[in-house]
Design an enzyme around this catalytic site. Structure first.
Site, PDB file in Angstrom:
ATOM      1  N   TYR A  24       0.874  -1.170   0.000  1.00  0.00           N
ATOM      2  CA  TYR A  24       0.000   0.000   0.000  1.00  0.00           C
ATOM      3  C   TYR A  24       0.912   1.222   0.000  1.00  0.00           C
ATOM      4  CZ  TYR A  24      -3.980  -2.964   1.290  1.00  0.00           C
ATOM      5  OH  TYR A  24      -4.979  -3.911   1.303  1.00  0.00           O
ATOM      6  N   TYR A  57      -7.361  -5.796   9.949  1.00  0.00           N
ATOM      7  CA  TYR A  57      -7.063  -6.311   8.617  1.00  0.00           C
ATOM      8  C   TYR A  57      -7.367  -7.802   8.509  1.00  0.00           C
ATOM      9  CZ  TYR A  57      -4.847  -6.108   4.016  1.00  0.00           C
ATOM     10  OH  TYR A  57      -4.633  -6.144   2.662  1.00  0.00           O
TER      11      TYR A  57
END
Length: 389
Positions: A200, A384
Site C-alpha cells: 500500500y 485487517y
C-alpha cells in the site's frame, strides 16, 4: 414454486448463504439477474479474512482455496521512498488468504450445482411482495414468463443497485454515505507480482496498491480522477505512473506487460439501517459499501451471511426467532467497525484535493506513528485479518 429461503443475488454472498443452508437441510432458491458467465467475469478483490475461510470450510468449498490460496502474514506500507511491514501473525496469530473473489464464486457455483441447488439466471423484473408479513413472496420474469416464488424468508444479496434495499420503505430506513473525490484505476496483468506481499503506497502523486491473484497474475491500482476513463490510460502510461508512486527499489523490480482487464472503481462509504424489515434481510453490498482499501467488501458480506445463516438455523432447528431478531443489530455493530477501518485506511493512504500543507504533515505523522508504534500496528492487524463475528 415454493422454498424456505429466497435469495436474491447470485454473487458470492448469496451463493455462500445458499450452500451453508444446504449443509443444514434448509432449502433455498437463488435468483440472479445476469448469466453465470457474467457473474464470473466480474473482477473483484482477493483478500480473505479467516472468518470467511472458516465459512467456506463449513460450506465444503475450501479445497481449492487451501491448495491454491496464498497465506499472507503481513503487508507493506510505503510513503515516498520509505517502507515498513505490519506483521499480522505476530500481532494476531492469524494470516489473511489471497484468493480471488472470482475463484470463490466459481467454487460456490460448483458446489451448488453438485448439490442440485436451484439457481434461476436471467431473472428480470424482480419484485419483493409482503416482505413485512409472515408470507412473503417474490415475482420475477425469465424468458418472458412471469414466475412466483413463495418463501418463509428473503435474503437480499443483490448489491448496491439491487431491488432488495429499495423494497424497504423510505420511512423505515436511514442511509449514511460518504463519497470520495477520486477513484481507483486497476489493471490485471499476466505478470509475476512485484512483491510476495501487498504494498500500500502513499505518494504525493496519489495512492497506489500492488496486489496479486497468484504467482503469475498481478493486480495493480492507482488513484485517479473521477473524470478519468479507462481508455484514457494506455498500459505504458499506467506502468510509468505506478513506478512513480512506489519506492524506487520496488519500481526497479516491477515486471510490466499488457493488461488483460482495465477498469475504474469509484470509492464510497455507505450504510443503510436497519438491515431487516419483517422477513426481508439485507446482506453485503445491498446494505453497505466500503472503499476497497483493506479489502473489506466481500469479507463484511461474509459476516452478514454468518449472522443470518445461524439465525435461520436457530429458527428451523430450534423454533427460535432470537437469531433473526438480533440479526440487524449484530450485523450493523460489526459493519460500522469495518466502515471505520476502511475510512481510516483510505484517509491515511490517499491524497485529497482539499488537503492543506498541515493536513499532509499530519498524514505523514500518522504513518510514521504506525511505523514505530506496536499498539497501532496491532490495532491495524486486528482489523485487517478480520474482527471476530
Amino acid at each position: 414454486m415454493k422454498t424456505q429461503v429466497a435469495i436474491i443475488g447470485g454473487g458470492p454472498s448469496g451463493l455462500l448463504l445458499s450452500q451453508l443452508l444446504h449443509t443444514r437441510g434448509i432449502d433455498s432458491v437463488v435468483l440472479e439477474r445476469k448469466t453465470k458467465d457474467y457473474v464470473l467475469g466480474r473482477i473483484r478483490a482477493g483478500v480473505l479474512e479467516q472468518g470467511l475461510v472458516r465459512l467456506l470450510e463449513e460450506a465444503g468449498c475450501a479445497t481449492r482455496l487451501h491448495a491454491e490460496g496464498i497465506a499472507h502474514d503481513g503487508t507493506l506500507i510505503s510513503y515516498g521512498e520509505e517502507m515498513f511491514r505490519v506483521n499480522f501473525t505476530e500481532h494476531t496469530g492469524k494470516p489473511v488468504m489471497v484468493y480471488g473473489q472470482t475463484e470463490v464464486t466459481r467454487d460456490l457455483y460448483e458446489a451448488r450445482e453438485k448439490a442440485g441447488g436451484k439457481i434461476e439466471f436471467n431473472a428480470e423484473d424482480v419484485v419483493i411482495h409482503d416482505g413485512d408479513t409472515d408470507a412473503p413472496y417474490v415475482t420475477y420474469v425469465v424468458e418472458g414468463q412471469k414466475r412466483r416464488l413463495a418463501c418463509d424468508f428473503i435474503a437480499g444479496c443483490d448489491g448496491f443497485h439491487g431491488v432488495s434495499r429499495q423494497a424497504i420503505p423510505l420511512e423505515v430506513r436511514r442511509e449514511y454515505e460518504k463519497v470520495y473525490p477520486f477513484g481507483w484505476l486497476g489493471i490485471l496483468s499476466k505478470t509475476p507480482p512485484v512483491n510476495h506481499e501487498l504494498i500500500y503506497a502513499n505518494s504525493p502523486r496519489g495512492f497506489a496498491l500492488c496486489s496479486m491473484r497468484n504467482e503469475n497474475l498481478s493486480r495493480y491500482y492507482i488513484q485517479c480522477s473521477l473524470s478519468d476513463k479507462p481508455e484514457d490510460w494506455t498500459d505504458e502510461a499506467f506502468w510509468q505512473e505506478l513506478k512513480r508512486r512506489i519506492p524506487a527499489e520496488q519500481a526497479a523490480k516491477l515486471v510490466t506487460g499488457p493488461s488483460i482487464e482495465k477498469s475504474i472503481a469509484p470509492l464510497r462509504s455507505f450504510v443503510t439501517e436497519p438491515m431487516r424489515w419483517g422477513r426481508l434481510f439485507l446482506c453485503g453490498d445491498a446494505a453497505h459499501i466500503v472503499p476497497p482499501t483493506g479489502a473489506k467488501g466481500l469479507n463484511t458480506a461474509a459476516s452478514d451471511v454468518n449472522y443470518l445463516y445461524n439465525g435461520l438455523c436457530d429458527f428451523y432447528e430450534n423454533n427460535s426467532t432470537d437469531g433473526i431478531d438480533a440479526y440487524s443489530q449484530k450485523a450493523l455493530a460489526r459493519v460500522w467497525k469495518t466502515e471505520r477501518f476502511s475510512w481510516w485506511f483510505s484517509s491515511l493512504m490517499h491524497t485529497y484535493p482539499d488537503q492543506s500543507a498541515f493536513d499532509l504533515k499530519m498524514q505523514t505523522a500518522e504513518i510514521e506513528f504506525l511505523r514505530t508504534n506496536k499498539a497501532a500496528q496491532q490495532a491495524m492487524a486486528e482489523n485487517y485479518v478480520g474482527l471476530p463475528y
